[in-house]
Design a protein around this motif. Sequence first.
Motif, PDB file in Angstrom:
ATOM      1  N   LYS A 123     -95.796  33.180 -11.573  1.00  0.00           N
ATOM      2  CA  LYS A 123     -96.241  34.573 -11.623  1.00  0.00           C
ATOM      3  C   LYS A 123     -95.375  35.386 -12.594  1.00  0.00           C
ATOM      4  CE  LYS A 123     -96.907  38.384  -8.318  1.00  0.00           C
ATOM      5  NZ  LYS A 123     -96.824  38.735  -6.890  1.00  0.00           N
ATOM      6  N   ARG A 124     -94.070  35.121 -12.548  1.00  0.00           N
ATOM      7  CA  ARG A 124     -93.152  35.897 -13.377  1.00  0.00           C
ATOM      8  C   ARG A 124     -93.116  35.418 -14.826  1.00  0.00           C
ATOM      9  NH1 ARG A 124     -88.131  35.170 -12.137  1.00  0.00           N
ATOM     10  NH2 ARG A 124     -88.419  33.575 -10.540  1.00  0.00           N
ATOM     11  N   ARG A 125     -93.290  34.124 -15.052  1.00  0.00           N
ATOM     12  CA  ARG A 125     -93.049  33.568 -16.390  1.00  0.00           C
ATOM     13  C   ARG A 125     -94.305  33.269 -17.206  1.00  0.00           C
ATOM     14  NH1 ARG A 125     -88.162  30.514 -15.106  1.00  0.00           N
ATOM     15  NH2 ARG A 125     -86.686  32.179 -14.567  1.00  0.00           N
ATOM     16  N   LYS A 126     -95.433  33.009 -16.530  1.00  0.00           N
ATOM     17  CA  LYS A 126     -96.632  32.569 -17.261  1.00  0.00           C
ATOM     18  C   LYS A 126     -97.790  33.473 -16.857  1.00  0.00           C
ATOM     19  CE  LYS A 126     -94.115  28.840 -17.910  1.00  0.00           C
ATOM     20  NZ  LYS A 126     -93.830  27.498 -18.304  1.00  0.00           N
ATOM     21  N   THR A 127     -98.868  33.410 -17.609  1.00  0.00           N
ATOM     22  CA  THR A 127    -100.022  34.217 -17.214  1.00  0.00           C
ATOM     23  C   THR A 127    -101.177  33.316 -16.786  1.00  0.00           C
ATOM     24  OG1 THR A 127    -100.584  34.337 -19.552  1.00  0.00           O
ATOM     25  CG2 THR A 127     -99.588  36.309 -18.577  1.00  0.00           C
ATOM     26  N   GLY A 128    -101.818  33.751 -15.722  1.00  0.00           N
ATOM     27  CA  GLY A 128    -103.063  33.097 -15.289  1.00  0.00           C
ATOM     28  C   GLY A 128    -102.903  31.715 -14.698  1.00  0.00           C
ATOM     29  N   CYS A 129    -101.706  31.355 -14.254  1.00  0.00           N
ATOM     30  CA  CYS A 129    -101.536  30.038 -13.623  1.00  0.00           C
ATOM     31  C   CYS A 129    -101.985  30.081 -12.164  1.00  0.00           C
ATOM     32  CB  CYS A 129    -100.086  29.586 -13.710  1.00  0.00           C
ATOM     33  SG  CYS A 129     -99.655  28.972 -15.348  1.00  0.00           S
ATOM     34  N   LYS A 130    -102.368  28.931 -11.672  1.00  0.00           N
ATOM     35  CA  LYS A 130    -102.813  28.835 -10.276  1.00  0.00           C
ATOM     36  C   LYS A 130    -102.019  27.760  -9.534  1.00  0.00           C
ATOM     37  CE  LYS A 130    -107.245  30.901 -10.545  1.00  0.00           C
ATOM     38  NZ  LYS A 130    -106.780  32.265 -10.785  1.00  0.00           N
ATOM     39  N   VAL A 131    -101.909  27.982  -8.218  1.00  0.00           N
ATOM     40  CA  VAL A 131    -101.270  26.991  -7.341  1.00  0.00           C
ATOM     41  C   VAL A 131    -102.285  26.599  -6.262  1.00  0.00           C
ATOM     42  CG1 VAL A 131     -99.373  26.547  -5.728  1.00  0.00           C
ATOM     43  CG2 VAL A 131     -98.988  28.017  -7.730  1.00  0.00           C
ATOM     44  N   VAL A 132    -102.522  25.307  -6.120  1.00  0.00           N
ATOM     45  CA  VAL A 132    -103.426  24.819  -5.067  1.00  0.00           C
ATOM     46  C   VAL A 132    -102.597  24.018  -4.068  1.00  0.00           C
ATOM     47  CG1 VAL A 132    -105.424  23.381  -4.529  1.00  0.00           C
ATOM     48  CG2 VAL A 132    -105.398  24.761  -6.627  1.00  0.00           C
ATOM     49  N   VAL A 133    -102.634  24.424  -2.800  1.00  0.00           N
ATOM     50  CA  VAL A 133    -101.840  23.791  -1.748  1.00  0.00           C
ATOM     51  C   VAL A 133    -102.772  23.043  -0.810  1.00  0.00           C
ATOM     52  CG1 VAL A 133    -100.159  24.198   0.092  1.00  0.00           C
ATOM     53  CG2 VAL A 133    -100.199  25.715  -1.910  1.00  0.00           C
ATOM     54  N   LEU A 134    -102.667  21.722  -0.813  1.00  0.00           N
ATOM     55  CA  LEU A 134    -103.558  20.878  -0.016  1.00  0.00           C
ATOM     56  C   LEU A 134    -102.792  20.352   1.189  1.00  0.00           C
ATOM     57  CD1 LEU A 134    -104.978  18.975  -3.104  1.00  0.00           C
ATOM     58  CD2 LEU A 134    -106.181  20.719  -1.768  1.00  0.00           C
ATOM     59  N   ASP A 135    -103.126  20.880   2.362  1.00  0.00           N
ATOM     60  CA  ASP A 135    -102.361  20.567   3.578  1.00  0.00           C
ATOM     61  C   ASP A 135    -103.120  19.551   4.424  1.00  0.00           C
ATOM     62  OD1 ASP A 135    -100.762  20.577   5.849  1.00  0.00           O
ATOM     63  OD2 ASP A 135    -100.530  22.760   5.896  1.00  0.00           O
TER      64      ASP A 135
END
Lengths: 420, 127
Positions: A206-218
Amino acid sequence: MNFNRRDFLKGLGLASTAWMLPRQLSAQSAPPHVIVIGGGFGGATVAKYLKLWGGNINVTLIDRNAQHYACILSNLVVTGALSMSRITLDYGTLKSKRGVNVIQGEALEVDPANRRVNVLVNGQYSAYPYDKLVLAPGIEFIPPDGNYREDLTPHAWKAGPQTLLLKQMLSSMSSKQTFVMTIPKSPYRCPPGPYERACAVADVLKRRKTGCKVVVLDANPSIQAEPHNFGIAFNDTYKGMLTYIPNAGVLSVDSKTKTVTTAAGKFTGHVLNVIPNQRAGQIVTAAGLANDPTGRWSLVNPLSYASPIHPDIHILGDSQATGQPKSGHMANAQAKVCADAIIRSFRGEAPDPNPVTSSACFSPITSSKASWLTASFQYDPGTKSMKRVEASFAEASSATSDGMQQMFQWADNIFADSFK
Amino acid sequence: MNPPSRFSPSPAAAPISHARRRSLVREFAIAAAVLASLSTQAAPPPGQLLASQCFQCHGTNGRAVGGFESINGKSADDMYKKLLEMSTRRPEGIMDVQARAYTPIQLKLIATYLASLPAQAATSVQR
Ligand SMILES: Cc1cc2nc3c(=O)[nH]c(=O)nc-3n(C[C@H](O)[C@H](O)[C@H](O)COP(=O)(O)OP(=O)(O)OC[C@H]3O[C@@H](n4cnc5c(N)ncnc54)[C@H](O)[C@@H]3O)c2cc1C
């Protein structure tokens, strides 16, 4: 081992064990010898406290590595906030100040009948005799189906080179890319750890790059620890960039294409962080001590961490199956109970009947705020198990900057209490 | 499964024959251990094991290496009162939750044991 009792007696030219009694008593001037396999939070602590409390006991600590890389704080090494040196713990003080005999080697097998453990040290096989053996080897991974490779899709769930590999993959992400991670089925090492990682990674992206996503598969049906604080983080702090998907157990992994197939569908990331399902350290399994109903963890008596199968072998930390959380704080707690029980047994005494153990985890939620989680356990004679004290089980009401400060103070103290 | 011939007795540890001899006479081991340990091992003082559960945060023997307060060598009465208060007031932080793990009898044992530990060394940098 086929060197048996008879061969041994023959070798000495002895006819009966009755002759041995006076020898045995006089030989007792030699101090008892405890061997500890695994110099992580459990093993280092038990070695230290056996010396601190035990007086005249020989303690040998064997680890495959020359130093231990703590998992605690390692998510902040992944994000680049801390350097590897912050989580590198050496055995120098245990040797020089505490008098622990530290040996770098790989424990290969336990020979309970002859009470010795076979270790590969510097390319040489050696048999180490023990009076008591403590196994604290942490965890082993159960590799997922498919062509899973940890060099392409790192877990970073044992700290060290894996931590640096994931760090490097994270830092080389460009804008609009996706970080996919999987959370193993409970029980696994550090219940809040995967959610903490999701937050740490989301924060840095969020702080360093733009438009990145995180997907958490539990693999689990819901957040396994600190549902309040991680719930706020997932639904609010990282809203729009982090997707949390429960009931997404891993079916197979294709590490080359960084694709994971789960019960909730197929996902591909630019970085794929697979944290596989877990079981007791290999040496525990090899010794036939992974004897809980799942066949993955080791049943022990929580008054001493002794195995009911081989009472001179104690298993503690992440490998045991007492239902207490698998954390470094808890491994340290169990190690003290075990050290006390071993010392009492050398005095011919029973273990303390009322031990208490605790777990505590501090989790960074953003780069400046952390939450905490703690639970303590009292021995319940009725069920012969450690029972959680409900009033002692709580998470922070919110993530705070005080929490962040306390996290580092706690880490300093638990690192020193275990390794110094 | 490694062939036994590859394993040689370790020079770093006690002689292998010693341990084997011990395993042969396990029926006598307890009596022997008691005899041996009477001279070498002191009985663990009451409260020691319980109080050691504070050391992950407050340092070995209650002497913190940084941040949190050291808890060694203080008045047992004051410590007990503080712990009781922390275990009953509305929880403000992790310490109040920690204090709830113990019964009042256990808190008393902990306070008494911690009071018996030498107070902070003068050279120490802790606050
Ligand atoms: C990202 C992350 C964050 C975490 N955060 C926290 C936290 O905030 N608080 C907390 O309390 N816990 C935390 N943990 C959990 C904690 O790291 C583990 O629970 C703890 O390390 C378990 O201690 P252990 O002694 O069982 O195993 P380890 O500490 O893993 O030690 C095992 C040791 O055994 C050695 N070994 C294994 N097999 C052999 C063999 N055959 N021969 C020789 N040596 C061997 C290994 O080299 C290793 O050094 C975290 C974990 C992770 C992954």
